[in-house]
Scaffold this motif. Structure first.
Motif, PDB file in Angstrom:
ATOM      1  N   MET A   1       0.830  -1.163   0.000  1.00 21.33           N
ATOM      2  CA  MET A   1       0.000   0.000   0.000  1.00 21.33           C
ATOM      3  C   MET A   1       0.887   1.243   0.000  1.00 21.33           C
ATOM      4  O   MET A   1       1.910   1.296   0.669  1.00 21.33           O
ATOM      5  N   SER A   2       0.498   2.265  -0.735  1.00 22.91           N
ATOM      6  CA  SER A   2       1.241   3.517  -0.785  1.00 22.91           C
ATOM      7  C   SER A   2       1.062   4.303   0.501  1.00 22.91           C
ATOM      8  O   SER A   2       0.027   4.221   1.153  1.00 22.91           O
ATOM      9  N   LYS A   3       2.082   5.065   0.859  1.00 22.64           N
ATOM     10  CA  LYS A   3       2.021   5.928   2.034  1.00 22.64           C
ATOM     11  C   LYS A   3       2.475   7.316   1.640  1.00 22.64           C
ATOM     12  O   LYS A   3       3.415   7.469   0.860  1.00 22.64           O
ATOM     13  N   LYS A   4       1.803   8.324   2.183  1.00 20.77           N
ATOM     14  CA  LYS A   4       2.184   9.700   1.931  1.00 20.77           C
ATOM     15  C   LYS A   4       3.265  10.085   2.928  1.00 20.77           C
ATOM     16  O   LYS A   4       3.167   9.779   4.107  1.00 20.77           O
ATOM     17  N   ARG A   5       4.302  10.772   2.462  1.00 24.11           N
ATOM     18  CA  ARG A   5       5.374  11.220   3.327  1.00 24.11           C
ATOM     19  C   ARG A   5       5.504  12.731   3.208  1.00 24.11           C
ATOM     20  O   ARG A   5       5.371  13.287   2.135  1.00 24.11           O
ATOM     21  N   THR A   6       5.783  13.361   4.327  1.00 19.86           N
ATOM     22  CA  THR A   6       6.019  14.790   4.362  1.00 19.86           C
ATOM     23  C   THR A   6       7.404  15.019   4.939  1.00 19.86           C
ATOM     24  O   THR A   6       7.767  14.404   5.932  1.00 19.86           O
ATOM     25  N   MET A   7       8.173  15.900   4.326  1.00 16.46           N
ATOM     26  CA  MET A   7       9.523  16.182   4.799  1.00 16.46           C
ATOM     27  C   MET A   7       9.561  17.592   5.387  1.00 16.46           C
ATOM     28  O   MET A   7       9.020  18.529   4.804  1.00 16.46           O
ATOM     29  N   ILE A   8      10.193  17.709   6.542  1.00 15.95           N
ATOM     30  CA  ILE A   8      10.403  19.011   7.160  1.00 15.95           C
ATOM     31  C   ILE A   8      11.902  19.267   7.145  1.00 15.95           C
ATOM     32  O   ILE A   8      12.682  18.461   7.655  1.00 15.95           O
ATOM     33  N   ILE A   9      12.307  20.383   6.569  1.00 13.46           N
ATOM     34  CA  ILE A   9      13.707  20.768   6.571  1.00 13.46           C
ATOM     35  C   ILE A   9      13.912  21.668   7.780  1.00 13.46           C
ATOM     36  O   ILE A   9      13.255  22.696   7.914  1.00 13.46           O
ATOM     37  N   ILE A  10      14.812  21.260   8.672  1.00 12.91           N
ATOM     38  CA  ILE A  10      15.012  21.987   9.924  1.00 12.91           C
ATOM     39  C   ILE A  10      16.218  22.900   9.793  1.00 12.91           C
ATOM     40  O   ILE A  10      17.359  22.440   9.756  1.00 12.91           O
ATOM     41  N   GLU A  11      15.934  24.195   9.689  1.00 10.60           N
ATOM     42  CA  GLU A  11      16.967  25.223   9.630  1.00 10.60           C
ATOM     43  C   GLU A  11      16.454  26.421  10.413  1.00 10.60           C
ATOM     44  O   GLU A  11      15.322  26.857  10.200  1.00 10.60           O
ATOM     45  N   PRO A  12      17.271  26.989  11.305  1.00 15.92           N
ATOM     46  CA  PRO A  12      16.806  28.163  12.046  1.00 15.92           C
ATOM     47  C   PRO A  12      16.624  29.345  11.096  1.00 15.92           C
ATOM     48  O   PRO A  12      17.404  29.533  10.162  1.00 15.92           O
ATOM     49  N   ASP A  13      15.592  30.122  11.327  1.00 18.25           N
ATOM     50  CA  ASP A  13      15.281  31.270  10.483  1.00 18.25           C
ATOM     51  C   ASP A  13      15.209  32.496  11.384  1.00 18.25           C
ATOM     52  O   ASP A  13      14.226  32.702  12.083  1.00 18.25           O
ATOM     53  N   GLY A  14      16.267  33.289  11.390  1.00 23.30           N
ATOM     54  CA  GLY A  14      16.279  34.469  12.243  1.00 23.30           C
ATOM     55  C   GLY A  14      16.482  34.074  13.695  1.00 23.30           C
ATOM     56  O   GLY A  14      17.294  33.226  14.020  1.00 23.30           O
ATOM     57  N   ARG A  15      15.704  34.641  14.598  1.00 20.69           N
ATOM     58  CA  ARG A  15      15.820  34.353  16.026  1.00 20.69           C
ATOM     59  C   ARG A  15      15.281  32.968  16.323  1.00 20.69           C
ATOM     60  O   ARG A  15      14.351  32.499  15.678  1.00 20.69           O
ATOM     61  N   ILE A  16      15.873  32.304  17.337  1.00 17.07           N
ATOM     62  CA  ILE A  16      15.404  30.963  17.691  1.00 17.07           C
ATOM     63  C   ILE A  16      14.108  31.070  18.475  1.00 17.07           C
ATOM     64  O   ILE A  16      13.890  32.016  19.235  1.00 17.07           O
TER      65      ILE A  16
END
Length: 74
Positions: free
Chosen positions: A1-16
């Motif tokens: 069965m197919s599965k949907k995948r979502t990718m999150i790219i973790i990079e700080p943007d400006g202030r933490i």
């Protein structure tokens, strides 16, 4: 069965800061979207609420990123 995948790219943007991402609702895999399970009681049939989706029939995933300073000694 197919599965949907979502990718999150973790990079700080400006202030933490703390940030969160939520997926779109998905069918609860425990109750198959029914929201509960039929049970027999002394008073007749009833529905036991699904403990995973709490009766909604759907679940979402919440990913929380809490940026912290690196306190590792140099």
């Amino acid at each position: 069965m197919s599965k949907k995948r979502t990718m999150i790219i973790i990079e700080p943007d400006g202030r933490i800061h703390k940030e969160a991402f939520m997926t779109a609702p998905m069918v609860c895999p425990y109750c198959n979207g029914r929201g509960g399970f039929p049970i027999d009681t002394p008073n007749g049939s009833d529905i036991e609420t699904c403990p995973d989706c709490q009766g909604s029939g759907e679940v979402v995933a919440m990913v929380v990123i809490d940026w912290k300073p690196n306190t590792k000694l140099k």
